[in-house]
Design an enzyme around this catalytic site. Structure first.
Site, PDB file in Angstrom:
ATOM      1  CB  ALA A  66      -7.484   1.168  22.342  1.00 38.64           C
ATOM      2  CD  GLU A  89      -6.553  -7.953  15.560  1.00 43.44           C
ATOM      3  OE1 GLU A  89      -7.109  -7.884  14.444  1.00 43.44           O
ATOM      4  OE2 GLU A  89      -6.771  -7.139  16.487  1.00 43.44           O
ATOM      5  CG  HIS A 119     -11.047  10.461  11.756  1.00 43.81           C
ATOM      6  ND1 HIS A 119     -10.865  11.673  11.116  1.00 43.81           N
ATOM      7  CD2 HIS A 119      -9.934   9.724  11.477  1.00 43.81           C
ATOM      8  CE1 HIS A 119      -9.696  11.666  10.497  1.00 43.81           C
ATOM      9  NE2 HIS A 119      -9.126  10.489  10.700  1.00 43.81           N
TER      10      HIS A 119
END
Length: 548
Positions: free
Chosen positions: A15, A35, A438
């Protein structure tokens, strides 16, 4: 203390890369991506290799609480630019129309299937079906399927074996409403995994208004009078920006909010954090796909590098095939050489996954320390409907493994239930269940924070200004598919809406505000009227939307 930015994006995963690429298209916006893992302008060869997931390095090292299964489960997540899109198996699936219509039915206006389909189209460059009206041929993410001579013996035999159990063949798993067995769509070309860092971010890196900092884990969001004004890094450095977007993933995004004093007030106090805003839903609502595999010794000679080429979706005996998404998935993968690299000992597997779990887990802090991993309770099998359906999936997988012609490639079972009875399969499931990687839902979007929503349908944190969460954590439920492509779609959609409404900020503009006060966007934005919405009639992105 760093210079101010218009936008701080906390997390350079799937994203975060989309947000960085799309929002920096406006040259007046100063965008900084923070990051936690290393930032590679060019990914190392091992991370470009699409032969399978690469979780041995660049990993967060997370694991679950023992929970109802009685043991910790490893939770690999990519700690590197691109996040898990840099380390995953490159599955490129969308999910069912029913998934997204259910999101909209929960009060998330503009997230129904007809609303999100144009954004799935905008994401992809489908090399097989790009000419179809429900596919894209110009997006940043290449999607393809292995066929013909490229197809492995395991995939070909697996398809025939699954069809023999009554599952119909399909050519395109990403066609709306497709259910059956067929080639797996992957974002991989010429053996190279092409995740968000290699596509979206790579195309935007040369922009002077975009800065990417690796090795910059974030502790918390800095808040002043109900407004986000920056972030504090784990080393104590403050970085200021007019608008903060947390895009750190389902496990880390809620942890950042909790350390910022946003979450269940009683739990925050117990963790030694003074509450700033009581948001009961932060960290709750965790949904994930549990999976179990039947492992088989491989008797063939072929050792293809492309080990994931086939997938099947189907409805369990409990599901309504006419009103619900497919709730089971079968995966045939391999062969894999043994860890020692010997010529013998290779295996393949038939896996079964539960795609529509009703069980929910949660995230809690162990302490305010940003370098200490949160407590992750997956919640597997806490709902009574889940275990029986995964038992059915494993029983189907075992049946496929023993069916012709897949059985011709078998040299015996390596890991399978003792017998076909419910009790034996249940024991096998509990002993061998793994995460399908997930997780979603820990900062879920919805209209009401009292009902557990953390953000509104535009990703804005309820009760605060200039703070958003945009990643898989805001999905109100897990799609009936692998979540990489849905995450890209979600980020594309929110980024374009921010650009279209001026909510991204920039010189002369304040994020979420226009020159004269709140824009209509602040009073409940309807994505269906976005000027940047891809044309629903032609299913193509508007000029300038696709990265060049």
């Amino acid at each position: 203390m760093a210079d101010g930015y218009d936008l701080l994006i906390v997390g350079g995963g799937a994203a975060g890369c989309v947000l960085a690429a799309r929002l920096s298209e406006d040259p007046s916006l100063r965008v900084l991506v923070l990051e936690a893992g290393p930032d590679y302008v060019e990914l190392p060869a091992a991370l470009r290799d699409g032969s399978g997931p690469h979780t041995a390095s660049h990993d967060w090292g997370l694991s679950s609480e023992p929970g109802s299964v009685g043991r910790a489960i490893a939770l690999p997540r990519g700690k590197v630019i691109g996040g898990s899109s840099t380390t995953n198996a490159a599955f490129a699936l969308r999910g069912s129309p029913y998934d997204f219509d259910a999101w909209a039915a929960r009060g998330n206006r503009g997230w129904g299937w007809e609303d999100v389909l144009p954004w799935f189209v905008a994401v992809e460059n489908d090399l097989d079906f790009g000419h179809e009206p429900h596919h894209g041929g110009h997006g940043p993410l290449p999607v393809r399927r292995y066929a013909g001579e490229e197809r492995s013996a395991v995939a070909a035999a697996g398809q025939a074996a699954i069809e023999a159990t009554g599952v119909p063949a399909i050519a395109d798993h990403n066609a709306p409403g497709a259910v059956g067995v067929g080639p797996l769509p992957v974002n991989e070309v010429d053996g190279e995994r092409l995740g968000a860092a290699s596509t979206y971010l790579a195309a935007a890196r040369a922009r002077r208004n975009l800065t990417v900092r690796g090795g910059a884990p974030v502790d918390r969001v800095v808040l002043e009078r109900g407004r986000a004004v920056g972030v504090r890094l784990a080393d104590g450095e403050d970085v200021f920006g007019d608008h903060v977007i947390v895009a750190s993933g389902t496990y880390s995004s809620p942890a950042i909010l909790l350390r910022s004093g946003l979450g269940p007030a009683d739990e925050l106090r117990a963790a030694g954090i003074e509450p700033v805003l009581d948001l009961p839903g932060v960290g709750r609502g965790l949904a994930d796909h549990p999976a179990v595999s039947v492992d088989v010794a491989y008797a063939g000679a072929e050792r293809p590098r492309r080990r994931f080429q086939l997938v099947a979706t189907l409805h369990s005996e409990q599901a309504d095939a006419h009103a619900e998404p497919p709730d089971l998935q079968l995966i045939v993968g391999g062969p894999f050489d043994d860890p020692g690299g010997a010529a013998t000992g290779a295996t393949f597997f038939v896996g079964g996954a539960l795609l529509t779990p009703r069980s929910r887990g949660r995230i809690r802090l162990r302490s305010p320390d940003p370098l200490e991993a949160p407590r992750i309770d997956l919640g597997y099998f806490s709902h009574p409907a889940d275990l029986p359906r995964l038992v059915e999936a494993v029983r189907r997988a075992w049946r496929v493994a023993r069916a012709e012609p897949l059985d011709d490639l078998s040299a015996g079972t390596v890991s399978a239930p003792d017998d076909d009875g419910d009790a034996a399969v249940e024991r096998f499931v509990r002993a061998h269940v793994w995460t399908y990687h997930h997780p979603v839902g820990t900062c879920a979007m919805g209209p009401s924070p009292a009902a557990g929503a953390v953000v509104d349908p535009a990703g804005r944190v309820h009760g605060l200004t200039n703070l958003r969460v945009v990643d898989a954590s805001i999905m109100p439920d897990v799609p009936s598919a692998n979540t990489h492509v849905p995450t890209l779609m979600l980020a594309e959609r929110i980024a374009a809406s921010m650009r279209a409404t001026g909510a991204a900020g920039g010189p002369g503009r304040s994020p979420d505000r226009g020159p004269g006060g709140p824009r209509p966007y602040d009073r409940g934005h309807d994505f269906r009227t976005d000027p940047h919405r891809p044309d629903a009639a032609h299913r193509r992105p508007p000029p300038g939307t696709a990265l060049r």
